[in-house]
Design a protein around this motif. Structure first.
Motif, mmCIF file in Angstrom:
data_model
loop_
_atom_site.group_PDB
_atom_site.id
_atom_site.type_symbol
_atom_site.label_atom_id
_atom_site.label_comp_id
_atom_site.label_asym_id
_atom_site.label_seq_id
_atom_site.Cartn_x
_atom_site.Cartn_y
_atom_site.Cartn_z
ATOM 1 N N UNK A 199 0.840 -1.211 0.000
ATOM 2 C CA UNK A 199 0.000 0.000 0.000
ATOM 3 C C UNK A 199 0.868 1.251 0.000
ATOM 4 N N UNK A 200 2.040 1.149 -0.626
ATOM 5 C CA UNK A 200 2.979 2.260 -0.609
ATOM 6 C C UNK A 200 2.525 3.489 -1.363
ATOM 7 N N UNK A 201 1.522 3.349 -2.242
ATOM 8 C CA UNK A 201 1.087 4.486 -3.053
ATOM 9 C C UNK A 201 -0.234 5.078 -2.577
ATOM 10 N N UNK A 202 -0.780 4.569 -1.468
ATOM 11 C CA UNK A 202 -2.072 5.063 -0.967
ATOM 12 C C UNK A 202 -1.956 5.348 0.523
ATOM 13 N N UNK A 203 -3.031 5.835 1.104
ATOM 14 C CA UNK A 203 -3.047 6.184 2.512
ATOM 15 C C UNK A 203 -2.905 4.957 3.393
ATOM 16 N N UNK A 204 -2.384 5.143 4.592
ATOM 17 C CA UNK A 204 -2.180 4.040 5.521
ATOM 18 C C UNK A 204 -3.484 3.364 5.916
ATOM 19 N N UNK A 205 -4.585 4.119 5.888
ATOM 20 C CA UNK A 205 -5.855 3.548 6.308
ATOM 21 C C UNK A 205 -6.316 2.413 5.411
ATOM 22 N N UNK A 206 -5.839 2.402 4.192
ATOM 23 C CA UNK A 206 -6.274 1.386 3.240
ATOM 24 C C UNK A 206 -5.875 -0.013 3.691
ATOM 25 N N UNK A 207 -4.655 -0.140 4.240
ATOM 26 C CA UNK A 207 -4.186 -1.460 4.658
ATOM 27 C C UNK A 207 -5.065 -2.031 5.760
ATOM 28 N N UNK A 208 -5.450 -1.186 6.705
ATOM 29 C CA UNK A 208 -6.313 -1.649 7.779
ATOM 30 C C UNK A 208 -7.692 -2.028 7.253
ATOM 31 N N UNK A 209 -8.208 -1.232 6.325
ATOM 32 C CA UNK A 209 -9.528 -1.531 5.761
ATOM 33 C C UNK A 209 -9.508 -2.816 4.959
ATOM 34 N N UNK A 210 -8.403 -3.060 4.238
ATOM 35 C CA UNK A 210 -8.328 -4.242 3.389
ATOM 36 C C UNK A 210 -8.205 -5.529 4.184
ATOM 37 N N UNK A 211 -7.670 -5.420 5.417
ATOM 38 C CA UNK A 211 -7.432 -6.626 6.200
ATOM 39 C C UNK A 211 -8.691 -7.152 6.871
ATOM 40 N N UNK A 212 -9.763 -6.384 6.865
ATOM 41 C CA UNK A 212 -10.994 -6.826 7.493
ATOM 42 C C UNK A 212 -11.705 -7.863 6.620
ATOM 43 N N UNK A 213 -12.314 -8.837 7.279
ATOM 44 C CA UNK A 213 -13.091 -9.834 6.542
ATOM 45 C C UNK A 213 -14.282 -9.165 5.876
ATOM 46 N N UNK A 214 -14.508 -9.523 4.635
ATOM 47 C CA UNK A 214 -15.607 -8.942 3.876
ATOM 48 C C UNK A 214 -16.833 -9.831 4.014
ATOM 49 N N UNK A 215 -17.817 -9.359 4.755
ATOM 50 C CA UNK A 215 -19.038 -10.127 4.960
ATOM 51 C C UNK A 215 -19.910 -10.051 3.721
ATOM 52 N N UNK A 216 -20.897 -10.955 3.607
ATOM 53 C CA UNK A 216 -21.806 -10.875 2.456
ATOM 54 C C UNK A 216 -22.492 -9.519 2.327
ATOM 55 N N UNK A 217 -22.885 -8.941 3.452
ATOM 56 C CA UNK A 217 -23.546 -7.637 3.385
ATOM 57 C C UNK A 217 -22.585 -6.558 2.911
ATOM 58 N N UNK A 218 -21.305 -6.664 3.329
ATOM 59 C CA UNK A 218 -20.309 -5.689 2.873
ATOM 60 C C UNK A 218 -20.012 -5.878 1.389
ATOM 61 N N UNK A 219 -20.001 -7.134 0.931
ATOM 62 C CA UNK A 219 -19.802 -7.382 -0.492
ATOM 63 C C UNK A 219 -20.909 -6.727 -1.308
ATOM 64 N N UNK A 220 -22.148 -6.893 -0.848
ATOM 65 C CA UNK A 220 -23.279 -6.294 -1.556
ATOM 66 C C UNK A 220 -23.191 -4.772 -1.521
ATOM 67 N N UNK A 221 -22.885 -4.216 -0.351
ATOM 68 C CA UNK A 221 -22.830 -2.753 -0.235
ATOM 69 C C UNK A 221 -21.675 -2.170 -1.040
ATOM 70 N N UNK A 222 -20.513 -2.848 -1.012
ATOM 71 C CA UNK A 222 -19.381 -2.369 -1.811
ATOM 72 C C UNK A 222 -19.666 -2.460 -3.307
ATOM 73 N N UNK A 223 -20.344 -3.546 -3.706
ATOM 74 C CA UNK A 223 -20.700 -3.699 -5.115
ATOM 75 C C UNK A 223 -21.685 -2.625 -5.544
ATOM 76 N N UNK A 224 -22.660 -2.339 -4.688
ATOM 77 C CA UNK A 224 -23.612 -1.278 -5.003
ATOM 78 C C UNK A 224 -22.911 0.063 -5.139
ATOM 79 N N UNK A 225 -21.960 0.312 -4.248
ATOM 80 C CA UNK A 225 -21.229 1.576 -4.315
ATOM 81 C C UNK A 225 -20.429 1.681 -5.608
ATOM 82 N N UNK A 226 -19.807 0.568 -5.999
ATOM 83 C CA UNK A 226 -19.031 0.573 -7.239
ATOM 84 C C UNK A 226 -19.916 0.849 -8.452
ATOM 85 N N UNK A 227 -21.043 0.154 -8.530
ATOM 86 C CA UNK A 227 -21.893 0.281 -9.715
ATOM 87 C C UNK A 227 -22.821 1.495 -9.636
#
Length: 421
Positions: A184-212
């Motif tokens: 994560x050398x090219x982005x903010x430090x917060x990204x590494x912490x966010x990426x390490x969290x388990x992605x629940x089904x609800x988070x997958x749906x919400x992240x997908x909705x946000x993307x689309x």
């Protein structure tokens, strides 16, 4: 490039080359398997399709896993899995064992693109240059895989060849374990912490909705049309070249009668693609991705239509057009890869590239069936018009990004992209 960029570049280039090294060697083995096993071409085609299908369909879960477990860990698993799958092939004594090996390869290979591109987009400062070298490495694998497999099969049984092809994968895995870099050398430090969290089904749906519900929805469709163009052309171009009058009229010297010039033109096209990858990657540092996509899609549409008259011309004209086509076909890839990085937030980058390669390899493969129907029931000219239509659709959609229309469509959803500012 700094030391972190170089380390990530070396690691991802090895992974990208080997994914395509394995991928393009499989059709070479198919010829041998058909001669050895008493089954129909249709059945073996289905078996091989079982291996290629997860390669595209697994990209989305691969992106989810990249965000959850980390990109380096996933790429190492990909390299080890692909190599082990080829060892399964080396031990295969039946069509069922071959099917198992191919399915295992497809599952392992499917995670590479979302993980590798996510790693580059979050870890590399000189992103355009690394995207370029990454693409070149993929082209090296595309060209070397079938060449090495075919050459080794001249002297060795296919089981030994499959085992030998697995060796570079294991070596790359050992190299990757020792590689040191900041993902994560090219982005903010917060990204590494966010990426390490388990992605629940609800988070997958919400992240997908946000993307689309953002400009990524347009990028996804753009990439799908690029995949339709890419798969359609590269699947049928070798067969088209074999049937051209210029190939039949070519007289080869004594002793070279078994060589197929069309095959070498096709390999040459892929080699020229390395230059296209490099130039395209360097241009992503200077040209906004949406604007670059508009121009390159327009060129690809023109080149597809140019095949209509050129296929009846001399060998020199065919070779020249194939060379130009190969350059631009691969020059566009760094632009859509960079567009994903520009139009998506870093903490969903793996998911973004998962959807991207679901469109590229999964939905894009539909052109194999569509274009095959057109070739069989209509004409060669209709085929190239169809392919050009895919490129024109991509150009029009890219133009909406370049014009900033996505800001009006999704004004209330998330941060605006700054790509064209």
């Amino acid at each position: 490039m700094d030391e972190n960029d170089r380390s990530i570049a070396g690691f991802t280039m090895a992974g990208h080359a080997l994914v395509h090294w394995f991928e393009t060697s499989i059709p070479i083995f198919l010829v041998v398997w058909l001669a050895e096993f008493d089954v129909s071409v249709a059945l073996f085609g289905l078996v091989v399709a079982l291996g290629y299908a997860p390669f595209g369909l697994g990209a989305l879960p691969g992106g989810v896993l990249a965000d959850r477990y980390g990109t380096k860990r996933l790429i190492l698993a990909c390299l080890a899995g692909m190599s082990l799958a080829f060892l399964v092939l080396a031990l295969a004594s039946s069509i069922y064992a071959i099917a198992l090996g191919l399915v295992l390869w497809g599952i392992a290979a499917s995670v590479y693109h979302p993980a590798g591109l996510s790693l580059i987009s979050t870890g590399v400062e000189d992103r355009g240059t690394v995207f370029a070298w990454h693409g070149i490495a993929g082209n090296v694998g595309i060209a070397l895989g079938p060449f090495v497999a075919a050459t080794l099969l001249i002297a060795l049984e296919w089981q030994f060849v499959a085992a030998i092809l697995a060796v570079p994968g294991f070596l790359a895995c050992l190299y990757g374990v020792s590689a040191q870099f900041d993902p994560t050398g090219a982005v903010d430090d917060e990204v590494d912490a966010a990426s390490s969290k388990a992605l629940s089904p609800s988070e997958l749906v919400s992240n997908s909705r946000a993307l689309f519900a953002s400009a990524f929805a347009i990028v996804f469709v753009v990439v799908t049309f690029e995949g339709l163009y890419y798969r359609g052309m590269l699947t049928y171009l070798p067969e088209i070249l074999h049937g051209l009058p210029a190939m039949g009229d070519l007289a080869l010297p004594a002793g070279l009668e078994g060589i197929e010039p069309a095959d070498y033109i096709y390999v040459g096209l892929l080699v020229v693609g390395m230059a296209g990858q490099y130039v395209g990657g360097k241009l992503t540092d200077r040209v906004a991705p949406a604007r670059g996509l508009v121009g390159l899609f327009a060129v690809l549409a023109i080149l597809a239509l140019a095949f209509v008259p050129v296929t009846s011309m001399s060998l020199g004209a065919i070779v020249a057009l194939c060379g130009v086509f190969g350059f631009f076909l691969f020059a566009i890839q760094p632009f859509y890869q960079n567009a994903v990085a520009v139009y998506t937030p870093p903490d969903t980058r793996g998911l973004s590239y998962g959807y991207t390669y679901l469109g590229e390899f999964g939905l894009g493969a539909a052109s194999i069936a569509i274009a095959g129907f057109v070739l069989e029931d209509f004409s060669l000219a209709a085929f190239f018009v169809l392919i050009a239509g895919f490129a024109l659709a991509g150009a029009l959609l890219s133009a909406t990004l370049a014009a900033g229309l996505h800001r009006f469509l999704w004004a209330e959803h998330g941060p605006e992209a700054k790509a064209d500012d």
